[in-house]
Design a protein around this motif. Sequence first.
Motif, PDB file in Angstrom:
ATOM      1  N   SER A  48       0.834  -1.193   0.000  1.00 50.23           N
ATOM      2  CA  SER A  48       0.000   0.000   0.000  1.00 50.23           C
ATOM      3  C   SER A  48       0.876   1.253   0.000  1.00 50.23           C
ATOM      4  CB  SER A  48      -0.878  -0.032   1.248  1.00 50.23           C
ATOM      5  OG  SER A  48      -1.743   1.058   1.228  1.00 50.23           O
ATOM      6  N   GLY A  49       0.553   2.200  -0.868  1.00 49.30           N
ATOM      7  CA  GLY A  49       1.296   3.447  -0.934  1.00 49.30           C
ATOM      8  C   GLY A  49       2.510   3.406  -1.837  1.00 49.30           C
ATOM      9  N   LYS A  52       0.997   2.297  -7.093  1.00 43.33           N
ATOM     10  CA  LYS A  52       0.312   1.496  -8.110  1.00 43.33           C
ATOM     11  C   LYS A  52      -0.865   2.239  -8.750  1.00 43.33           C
ATOM     12  CE  LYS A  52      -0.682  -1.832  -5.162  1.00 43.33           C
ATOM     13  NZ  LYS A  52      -0.256  -1.174  -3.908  1.00 43.33           N
ATOM     14  N   GLN A  98      -9.940   1.100  -8.383  1.00 42.85           N
ATOM     15  CA  GLN A  98      -9.791   0.498  -7.067  1.00 42.85           C
ATOM     16  C   GLN A  98     -10.997   0.821  -6.178  1.00 42.85           C
ATOM     17  OE1 GLN A  98      -6.194   1.724  -5.098  1.00 42.85           O
ATOM     18  NE2 GLN A  98      -6.312   0.010  -3.683  1.00 42.85           N
TER      19      GLN A  98
HETATM   20  N1  LIG Z   1      -3.129  13.757  -4.291  1.00 43.37           N
HETATM   21  C1  LIG Z   1      -2.000  13.363  -3.680  1.00 43.37           C
HETATM   22  N2  LIG Z   1      -1.184  14.262  -3.059  1.00 43.37           N
HETATM   23  C2  LIG Z   1      -0.039  13.880  -2.447  1.00 43.37           C
HETATM   24  N3  LIG Z   1       0.366  12.607  -2.387  1.00 43.37           N
HETATM   25  C3  LIG Z   1      -0.389  11.666  -2.970  1.00 43.37           C
HETATM   26  C4  LIG Z   1      -1.619  11.989  -3.645  1.00 43.37           C
HETATM   27  N4  LIG Z   1      -2.163  10.834  -4.139  1.00 43.37           N
HETATM   28  C5  LIG Z   1      -1.321   9.847  -3.771  1.00 43.37           C
HETATM   29  N5  LIG Z   1      -0.261  10.339  -3.080  1.00 43.37           N
HETATM   30  C6  LIG Z   1       0.847   9.545  -2.496  1.00 43.37           C
HETATM   31  O1  LIG Z   1       1.439   8.751  -3.491  1.00 43.37           O
HETATM   32  C7  LIG Z   1       1.793   7.474  -2.970  1.00 43.37           C
HETATM   33  C8  LIG Z   1       1.258   6.381  -3.867  1.00 43.37           C
HETATM   34  O2  LIG Z   1      -0.151   6.347  -3.813  1.00 43.37           O
HETATM   35  P1  LIG Z   1      -1.003   5.251  -4.589  1.00 43.37           P
HETATM   36  O3  LIG Z   1      -2.440   5.526  -4.375  1.00 43.37           O
HETATM   37  O4  LIG Z   1      -0.538   5.149  -5.992  1.00 43.37           O
HETATM   38  O5  LIG Z   1      -0.583   3.918  -3.800  1.00 43.37           O
HETATM   39  P2  LIG Z   1      -1.045   2.414  -4.075  1.00 43.37           P
HETATM   40  O6  LIG Z   1       0.187   1.626  -4.355  1.00 43.37           O
HETATM   41  O7  LIG Z   1      -2.117   2.384  -5.093  1.00 43.37           O
HETATM   42  O8  LIG Z   1      -1.599   1.984  -2.646  1.00 43.37           O
HETATM   43  P3  LIG Z   1      -2.866   1.059  -2.245  1.00 43.37           P
HETATM   44  O9  LIG Z   1      -2.384  -0.356  -2.374  1.00 43.37           O
HETATM   45  O10 LIG Z   1      -3.126   1.444  -0.845  1.00 43.37           O
HETATM   46  O11 LIG Z   1      -3.976   1.387  -3.184  1.00 43.37           O
HETATM   47  C9  LIG Z   1       1.247   7.420  -1.557  1.00 43.37           C
HETATM   48  O12 LIG Z   1       2.337   7.564  -0.682  1.00 43.37           O
HETATM   49  C10 LIG Z   1       0.313   8.586  -1.453  1.00 43.37           C
HETATM   50  O13 LIG Z   1       0.378   9.156  -0.164  1.00 43.37           O
END
Ligand SMILES: Nc1ncnc2c1ncn2[C@@H]1O[C@H](COP(=O)(O)OP(=O)(O)OP(=O)(O)O)[C@@H](O)[C@H]1O
Length: 318
Positions: A48-49, A52, A98
């Motif tokens: 997570s984070g 992706k 998602q």
């Molecule tokens: N609008 C935003 N402003 C600042 N940071 C952001 C924003 N959107 C996402 N992030 C940051 O970018 C990083 C990646 O986020 P993302 O949603 O792509 O993660 P993910 O791999 O899809 O996680 P998950 O498995 O929880 O869905 C995270 O650390 C998040 O805090």
Amino acid sequence: MEPILQIEHLSVYFTQYERGFRKKQLATVKDLSLEIAPGQIVAVVGASGSGKSLLAHSILGILPYNSHVEGTIRYAGQMLTAERAKELRGREIFLIPQGVTYLDPLMKVGAQIRKGRKDQEIRRRSRAALERYGLGADTEELYPFELSGGMARRVLIASAVTEKPRLIIADEPTPGLDARAAKRILSHFRELADDGAGVLFITHDLELALSVADVVTVFYAGETIEQAGTEDFACVENLRHPYTRALWHAMPEHGFKAVEGTQPYAGTVQTGCPYAAQCPICEDDCRAEGQIPLTAYKGGTVRCLHPEKGEKYDAGRT
Ligand SMILES: Nc1ncnc2c1ncn2[C@@H]1O[C@H](COP(=O)(O)OP(=O)(O)OP(=O)(O)O)[C@@H](O)[C@H]1O
Ligand code: NI
């Protein structure tokens, strides 16, 4: 064959204002390159984070306004601008988002799946798609608030596959579904790929990824740290990055050993390897200036300066 999707050196930055109104750029995806050929399922696996969903949203040109993107994304050989992505979305490119909140709360399920069309053909396809995911025709008359989480997810998937897709971006499509429903979706992806679609399958679940994908790209704190063929996961010696190996050891069939430590927030990793703080074989140069380059290694790619040392360490561990 020409790739259906070709991403080169993609980075996603967010602008943050610090005290005193100083602007700061946080890199949440860094130098990502990835290709999907027609017929291929590429899995993106990461905690997570790790970035992706940002990857999915960059492809579709739907990143938030305070972000900025570098690098290139090509679709069927041509630049994929946000405008072009908008045009192709729902016709050739399908996103299975998602969040189930992507359903329109004011529109009945049937109308959402048919995307405004009313002809017999689309009605037939909509019924067939619902049925395929274990939902009756009466689901068409429901509003999203009348659905359970698992039903909403199946509706989202049904609405993505009523057309003939060329590219599917599935962002964690299976949470909230039981094992059978999840399996059904994955085998449907395989069918669509065999029909010539490219599939980007985003998941935090390595086991699930391995059950369907051809290629696995591992994400860590916004960086692709390894790209491997699915068959490489048959034995840990074939893997290239210490984090990928840690994920392998965490799989139930390989002893369930938890990955130690936590992933840093992508935007705060300024330099060196993002896994350095957790890595059992970390050296001084792993924390050096700049990003660790992605290099070809044993038929895949890895972002590690000491892959041989990692191999030795792991051999001593098992
Ligand atoms: N609008 C935003 N402003 C600042 N940071 C952001 C924003 N959107 C996402 N992030 C940051 O970018 C990083 C990646 O986020 P993302 O949603 O792509 O993660 P993910 O791999 O899809 O996680 P998950 O498995 O929880 O869905 C995270 O650390 C998040 O805090
Ligand atoms: Ni996500």
